[in-house]
Design an enzyme around this catalytic site. Sequence first.
Site, PDB file in Angstrom:
ATOM      1  N   HIS A   1       0.824  -1.215   0.000  1.00  0.00           N
ATOM      2  CA  HIS A   1       0.000   0.000   0.000  1.00  0.00           C
ATOM      3  C   HIS A   1       0.860   1.269   0.000  1.00  0.00           C
ATOM      4  CE1 HIS A   1      -3.806  -2.200   0.882  1.00  0.00           C
ATOM      5  NE2 HIS A   1      -3.005  -3.021   1.514  1.00  0.00           N
TER       6      HIS A   1
ATOM      7  N   ASN B   1     -10.297  -3.100   2.403  1.00  0.00           N
ATOM      8  CA  ASN B   1      -9.972  -3.093   0.973  1.00  0.00           C
ATOM      9  C   ASN B   1     -11.254  -2.903   0.160  1.00  0.00           C
ATOM     10  OD1 ASN B   1      -7.192  -3.505   1.146  1.00  0.00           O
ATOM     11  ND2 ASN B   1      -7.367  -5.735   1.071  1.00  0.00           N
TER      12      ASN B   1
ATOM     13  N   HIS C   1      -4.181   0.979  11.828  1.00  0.00           N
ATOM     14  CA  HIS C   1      -3.954  -0.257  12.576  1.00  0.00           C
ATOM     15  C   HIS C   1      -5.304  -0.930  12.858  1.00  0.00           C
ATOM     16  CE1 HIS C   1      -2.575  -3.194  15.276  1.00  0.00           C
ATOM     17  NE2 HIS C   1      -1.568  -2.543  15.806  1.00  0.00           N
TER      18      HIS C   1
HETATM   19 FE1  HDD Z   1      -2.447  -4.850   5.573  1.00  0.00          FE
HETATM   20  C1  HDD Z   1      -1.062  -1.791   5.204  1.00  0.00           C
HETATM   21  C2  HDD Z   1      -5.455  -3.638   4.337  1.00  0.00           C
HETATM   22  C3  HDD Z   1      -3.749  -8.024   5.582  1.00  0.00           C
HETATM   23  C4  HDD Z   1       0.351  -5.951   7.090  1.00  0.00           C
HETATM   24  N1  HDD Z   1      -3.126  -3.060   4.890  1.00  0.00           N
HETATM   25  C5  HDD Z   1      -2.394  -1.922   4.827  1.00  0.00           C
HETATM   26  C6  HDD Z   1      -3.207  -0.861   4.299  1.00  0.00           C
HETATM   27  C7  HDD Z   1      -4.445  -1.383   4.055  1.00  0.00           C
HETATM   28  C8  HDD Z   1      -4.391  -2.771   4.436  1.00  0.00           C
HETATM   29  C9  HDD Z   1      -5.630  -0.657   3.476  1.00  0.00           C
HETATM   30  C10 HDD Z   1      -2.741   0.552   4.034  1.00  0.00           C
HETATM   31  C11 HDD Z   1      -3.034   1.459   5.183  1.00  0.00           C
HETATM   32  C12 HDD Z   1      -2.607   2.855   4.835  1.00  0.00           C
HETATM   33  O1  HDD Z   1      -3.227   3.451   3.941  1.00  0.00           O
HETATM   34  O2  HDD Z   1      -1.644   3.318   5.437  1.00  0.00           O
HETATM   35  N2  HDD Z   1      -4.211  -5.675   4.996  1.00  0.00           N
HETATM   36  C13 HDD Z   1      -5.346  -4.995   4.613  1.00  0.00           C
HETATM   37  C14 HDD Z   1      -6.449  -5.919   4.531  1.00  0.00           C
HETATM   38  C15 HDD Z   1      -5.969  -7.155   4.866  1.00  0.00           C
HETATM   39  C16 HDD Z   1      -4.567  -6.993   5.180  1.00  0.00           C
HETATM   40  C17 HDD Z   1      -7.862  -5.541   4.149  1.00  0.00           C
HETATM   41  C18 HDD Z   1      -6.682  -8.466   4.956  1.00  0.00           C
HETATM   42  C19 HDD Z   1      -7.890  -8.580   5.315  1.00  0.00           C
HETATM   43  N3  HDD Z   1      -1.807  -6.653   6.187  1.00  0.00           N
HETATM   44  C20 HDD Z   1      -2.508  -7.835   6.150  1.00  0.00           C
HETATM   45  C21 HDD Z   1      -1.749  -8.870   6.817  1.00  0.00           C
HETATM   46  C22 HDD Z   1      -0.574  -8.288   7.266  1.00  0.00           C
HETATM   47  C23 HDD Z   1      -0.642  -6.893   6.854  1.00  0.00           C
HETATM   48  C24 HDD Z   1      -2.198 -10.296   6.982  1.00  0.00           C
HETATM   49  C25 HDD Z   1       0.566  -8.865   8.027  1.00  0.00           C
HETATM   50  C26 HDD Z   1       0.534  -9.940   8.735  1.00  0.00           C
HETATM   51  N4  HDD Z   1      -0.640  -4.023   5.991  1.00  0.00           N
HETATM   52  C27 HDD Z   1       0.350  -4.665   6.665  1.00  0.00           C
HETATM   53  C28 HDD Z   1       1.542  -3.780   6.950  1.00  0.00           C
HETATM   54  C29 HDD Z   1       1.050  -2.406   6.390  1.00  0.00           C
HETATM   55  C30 HDD Z   1      -0.307  -2.751   5.793  1.00  0.00           C
HETATM   56  C31 HDD Z   1       2.834  -4.270   6.461  1.00  0.00           C
HETATM   57  C32 HDD Z   1       1.996  -1.686   5.449  1.00  0.00           C
HETATM   58  C33 HDD Z   1       2.014  -0.260   5.907  1.00  0.00           C
HETATM   59  C34 HDD Z   1       1.278  -0.244   7.139  1.00  0.00           C
HETATM   60  O3  HDD Z   1       0.832  -1.497   7.437  1.00  0.00           O
HETATM   61  O4  HDD Z   1       1.073   0.717   7.831  1.00  0.00           O
HETATM   62  O5  HDD Z   1       1.792  -3.722   8.307  1.00  0.00           O
END
Ligand code: HDD
Length: 721
Positions: free
Chosen positions: A79, A152, A343
């Site tokens: 993202h 999402n 978060h």
């Molecule tokens: Fe995630 C970012 C949505 C599964 C780890 N995620 C992130 C963002 C969105 C989602 C919209 C961007 C937020 C922003 O605009 O800053 N993610 C989802 C959805 C998931 C999902 C809908 C499943 C239902 N994500 C998911 C899993 C993991 C992560 C299973 C790790 C185990 N996601 C992250 C992250 C991010 C992230 C690496 C990258 C930047 C952040 O968090 O702040 O921690």
Amino acid sequence: MKKNDANRNLEENAKQKDLAYNKSDGTDQFMTTDQGVKVNDDNNSLKAGDRGPSLLEDFILREKITHFDHERIPERIVHARGSAAHGYFQPNAEAKKYSKAGFLQDANSTTPVFVRFSTVAGFRGSTDMARDVRGFAVKFYTEEGNFDLVGNNIPIFFIQDAAKFPDLVHAVKPEPHHEMPQAASAHDTFWDFISLMPESMHMIMWAMSDRAIPRSYRMMEGFGVHTFRFINKKNESSFVKFHWKPKLGTHAVVWDEAVKISGNDPDFHRRDLWEAIESGSFPEWELGVQVIPEADEHKFDFDLLDPTKIVPEELVPVTIIGKMVLNRNPDNFFAETEQVAFHPGHIVPGIDFTNDPLLQGRLFSYTDTQLSRLGSPNFHEIPINRPIAPMHNNQRDGHMRQEINVGRVSYHPNSLGGGCPFQAKIAEGGFESYNERIDAKKVRERSESFADHFSQAKLFFESQTQVEQDHIINALRFELSKVEVPAIRERMLGLLSQVDTNLAKAVAKGLGMQVPRSPERPMNHGVGADDKGKQEPKPLVKYAQTSDALSMIKNKLNSDTIESRQVAFLCADGVDGNSVNTMKAALEKEGATVKIIGTNATAIKTAEGKELKVDHNLLTVSSVLFDAVFIPAGEASIDRLKEEEKIPEFLNDTYKHCKVIGADQEGILLLNETNFVLQLSEAKLEEQGIITSDTTKASLTADFISAMGEHRFWIREKPLT
Ligand code: HDD
């Protein structure tokens, strides 16, 4: 701290910006160093003589360059590319029935929100128009603390357990040896992983559908994906699935358009969101929930805790509990859009988690990632992340601590600080986790109730119209054609054959391959299931019905409004001013935006001798940037436009992408430049979405507007062979 005041309007915002630089006593307008020393020369470094070497003592230069050298922070691993806006959320009278959350209690109250939309795979500078899932993350600044709904635009996910997330992301990101391709899933590592992960098949159906190439962030649904819990005032829990329903309907572009938009305007979605808000056309969504009573947890033939499953809207309807309006663009991209930290673990009393293993893993990941991205456990003090609720605790110090905590007490319990800060009783709003009974063995296993990977993929595919199914088939043909290793393609055909045999055959035909007779095992298993020898394939559950809510074309949400849609008027000197003005006024009355596309960058002369301001030089735009095209009357204008090399491509693409074309009087003659004109019998023009003065039932303007409300004339698309 900048408080996110939902009602602060844009004018006031602009005024405040001016004030910051023009204090009435004149003192605040000077450039200073970070230490507040006024700078007298920002253009020349300090040198020994005007042709001599720079001097190390130049603290002004050193400070400026040092700051510049550190102006980038690590981008989000997923993202990374996003766009955001401020707004407010307002609950309706229904909301409080289901949750005791403070921000859902009063239908007259508003809660400020900050929303960030994103693509997942591409880097910060990648195109908006990649085939990808879109992030839809909402931060509610409630009076009881921040609640983040980090969802999402697709209601399910690729994997069932967070343990597979790093694998998924490593597979979809550019391949590590040459860092290609950027922002695309059409490559071997992604499809290798997917072909070995049957649980991803439902998500693949969505990702290959037009949902993954939205027309606008403003025209996407949003989903919380996991099942969450609501807790009401009686402390009763129910399961909930969150839905954002866009007021403008759910719309997409077609793949050929997406590819061309990426070249024409890689900022297409960012610009669209920004311009809509600047022009006062505020994007709006309804927030809906599917509420499932605690007692019904096991009523379905899928598991509510499995994030690869939807709850079909026909089984549990969506109840609307409020609306969200985005009405203010950020003042600073970095400070707000880049530094915002969402978060899924940011919840408030009245909302709680479930044991969805994907959600459980996310609860760890999001704080952890901010530590390296934003550099400190104090990222909650960055203005965009601060709650509006008062914040008191015993956490102290760390990199970039902003708050100056006074006194000597930073522990609990204490007597020296009078016991402050106090713990809140439940009745005082203290957070209490839902007291779910857990009686289980510690295991590394997946529940058998997670083992059916194909029924809902099938439900999705079979719920689509023919056109939408064709788009999915084409997307799979495209993606798998980019895959170089034949065994990966073959495995994918095996998996697709478990979803729908016709789908698999059609994809195979496009690849010049056969569907394998006995697809490679394991099928319909969780990954690793064979090792444990426990999970047996479950018989496929054939859902009795299809679900119209899954098809963007059948969906009731496919609103016929043309509000904020962009219409290109093709004009040259000699254009009929009356023809331009009549159509423009009618479209603007419906909230659409008209752009005059001229043969130069400034202005053209109408037949009446008046000056008509040009919005875009034809040289700089393509029809993919617009929702419809209108050719005003005016013989000289048409003759001049015929000379333009770009005209045939402009009109051919509009036709190919099934968008409305309008032509007033001799405007129709410009269609002679196209390669589709011969296919059109005059009687069929209107049915094909070509509205001319000759074919009108009502008036040219009314017919054009009503045709635009249909958005696309799919009849023009040739069925797949
Ligand atoms: Fe995630 C970012 C949505 C599964 C780890 N995620 C992130 C963002 C969105 C989602 C919209 C961007 C937020 C922003 O605009 O800053 N993610 C989802 C959805 C998931 C999902 C809908 C499943 C239902 N994500 C998911 C899993 C993991 C992560 C299973 C790790 C185990 N996601 C992250 C992250 C991010 C992230 C690496 C990258 C930047 C952040 O968090 O702040 O921690």
